[in-house]
Design an enzyme around this catalytic site. Structure first.
Site, PDB file in Angstrom:
ATOM      1  N   ASP A 178     -22.462  34.855  12.816  1.00 28.22           N
ATOM      2  CA  ASP A 178     -22.485  36.264  13.181  1.00 28.22           C
ATOM      3  C   ASP A 178     -23.994  36.388  13.339  1.00 28.22           C
ATOM      4  O   ASP A 178     -24.755  35.593  13.441  1.00 28.22           O
ATOM      5  CB  ASP A 178     -22.141  37.244  11.950  1.00 28.22           C
ATOM      6  CG  ASP A 178     -22.757  36.963  10.591  1.00 28.22           C
ATOM      7  OD1 ASP A 178     -23.779  36.189  10.642  1.00 28.22           O
ATOM      8  OD2 ASP A 178     -22.627  37.585   9.860  1.00 28.22           O
ATOM      9  N   CYS A 187     -22.431  32.526   8.215  1.00 24.14           N
ATOM     10  CA  CYS A 187     -22.769  33.926   8.284  1.00 24.14           C
ATOM     11  C   CYS A 187     -24.009  33.854   7.350  1.00 24.14           C
ATOM     12  O   CYS A 187     -24.374  32.803   7.093  1.00 24.14           O
ATOM     13  CB  CYS A 187     -21.678  35.053   7.864  1.00 24.14           C
ATOM     14  SG  CYS A 187     -20.785  34.480   6.579  1.00 24.14           S
ATOM     15  N   THR A 221     -23.946  34.345   4.056  1.00 23.86           N
ATOM     16  CA  THR A 221     -23.718  33.539   2.789  1.00 23.86           C
ATOM     17  C   THR A 221     -22.558  32.538   3.082  1.00 23.86           C
ATOM     18  O   THR A 221     -22.317  31.932   2.172  1.00 23.86           O
ATOM     19  CB  THR A 221     -23.095  34.710   1.799  1.00 23.86           C
ATOM     20  OG1 THR A 221     -21.795  35.329   2.250  1.00 23.86           O
ATOM     21  CG2 THR A 221     -24.022  35.901   1.313  1.00 23.86           C
ATOM     22  N   HIS A 229     -10.697  15.646  -0.371  1.00 25.94           N
ATOM     23  CA  HIS A 229      -9.526  16.391  -1.182  1.00 25.94           C
ATOM     24  C   HIS A 229      -8.963  17.281  -0.707  1.00 25.94           C
ATOM     25  O   HIS A 229      -7.692  17.391  -0.928  1.00 25.94           O
ATOM     26  CB  HIS A 229     -10.388  16.658  -2.614  1.00 25.94           C
ATOM     27  CG  HIS A 229     -10.599  15.459  -3.492  1.00 25.94           C
ATOM     28  ND1 HIS A 229     -10.854  15.651  -4.530  1.00 25.94           N
ATOM     29  CD2 HIS A 229     -10.812  14.163  -3.117  1.00 25.94           C
ATOM     30  CE1 HIS A 229     -11.315  14.547  -5.283  1.00 25.94           C
ATOM     31  NE2 HIS A 229     -11.230  13.442  -4.420  1.00 25.94           N
ATOM     32  N   HIS A 289      -3.495  13.998  -3.120  1.00 30.31           N
ATOM     33  CA  HIS A 289      -4.058  15.151  -2.638  1.00 30.31           C
ATOM     34  C   HIS A 289      -3.274  15.896  -1.456  1.00 30.31           C
ATOM     35  O   HIS A 289      -3.334  16.886  -1.385  1.00 30.31           O
ATOM     36  CB  HIS A 289      -5.599  14.862  -1.908  1.00 30.31           C
ATOM     37  CG  HIS A 289      -6.581  14.223  -2.968  1.00 30.31           C
ATOM     38  ND1 HIS A 289      -6.868  15.160  -4.209  1.00 30.31           N
ATOM     39  CD2 HIS A 289      -7.142  13.130  -3.023  1.00 30.31           C
ATOM     40  CE1 HIS A 289      -7.835  14.144  -4.622  1.00 30.31           C
ATOM     41  NE2 HIS A 289      -7.913  13.094  -4.144  1.00 30.31           N
TER      42      HIS A 289
HETATM   43  C1  RB5 Z   1     -24.183  40.357   7.180  1.00 31.10           C
HETATM   44  O1  RB5 Z   1     -25.236  41.196   6.494  1.00 31.10           O
HETATM   45  C2  RB5 Z   1     -23.439  39.484   5.975  1.00 31.10           C
HETATM   46  O2  RB5 Z   1     -22.724  40.478   5.180  1.00 31.10           O
HETATM   47  C3  RB5 Z   1     -22.663  38.949   6.561  1.00 31.10           C
HETATM   48  O3  RB5 Z   1     -23.524  37.415   7.295  1.00 31.10           O
HETATM   49  C4  RB5 Z   1     -22.164  37.715   5.609  1.00 31.10           C
HETATM   50  O4  RB5 Z   1     -22.919  37.228   4.841  1.00 31.10           O
HETATM   51  C5  RB5 Z   1     -20.940  38.022   4.927  1.00 31.10           C
HETATM   52  O5  RB5 Z   1     -20.111  37.553   3.946  1.00 31.10           O
END
Ligand code: RB5
Length: 142
Positions: free
Chosen positions: A8, A65, A67, A98, A133
């Protein structure tokens, strides 16, 4: 291996670096976007990539993304996709050995490029062990 990649806006800044890491590891890397860092919704790119991976037998995906959480949540809505949110080489190894994970997720705001490189190396090096597994992985699908 053929690897589809998508991010993203939060992870757009590292997409080219990750593509190079994966290409240098001997993979064919196909970029599904986005093409710039304009704000986008991560589920749109997760769904686009998972549709491709499911249609192209033997391929895998990389979703990044901020996180890695949103991408992995969206990707795991697809039957046949096992998306693993990895934080280091060990979790990437376990995801392959696994869990037979076929989509790698991580967060640009969580791990630096050095760790990303070790995650990618591990992901590409290890294969599914099968055996006990396999029975567990089969039970994931409802
Ligand atoms: C974008 O700000 C953020 O929410 C996205 O990149 C991600 O971390 C969502 O899980």
């Amino acid at each position: 291996m053929k690897l589809y990649i998508a991010t993203d806006h939060a992870a757009f800044c590292i997409k080219e670096d990750v593509k190079k890491i994966l290409t240098d590891l001997g993979n064919e890397v196909i970029d599904l976007g986005p093409e710039n860092d304009s704000r986008v919704d991560y589920p749109d790119f997760a769904h686009k990539l998972c549709t491709q991976v499911l249609a192209d037998e033997g391929s895998q995906g990389v979703l990044i993304c901020g996180t890695g959480i949103g991408m992995s949540l969206a990707a795991n809505k697809h039957h046949g996709i096992r998306a693993a949110l990895c934080h280091d080489a060990y979790t990437a190894q376990m995801a392959r050995e696994h869990n037979d994970a076929n989509v790698l997720c991580f967060g640009q705001r969580v791990v630096g490029l050095g760790v990303i490189e070790s995650i990618c190396e591990s992901w590409c090096h290890y294969n599914f062990e099968g055996g006990r597994h396999a029975d567990r992985v089969e039970k994931i699908e409802l």
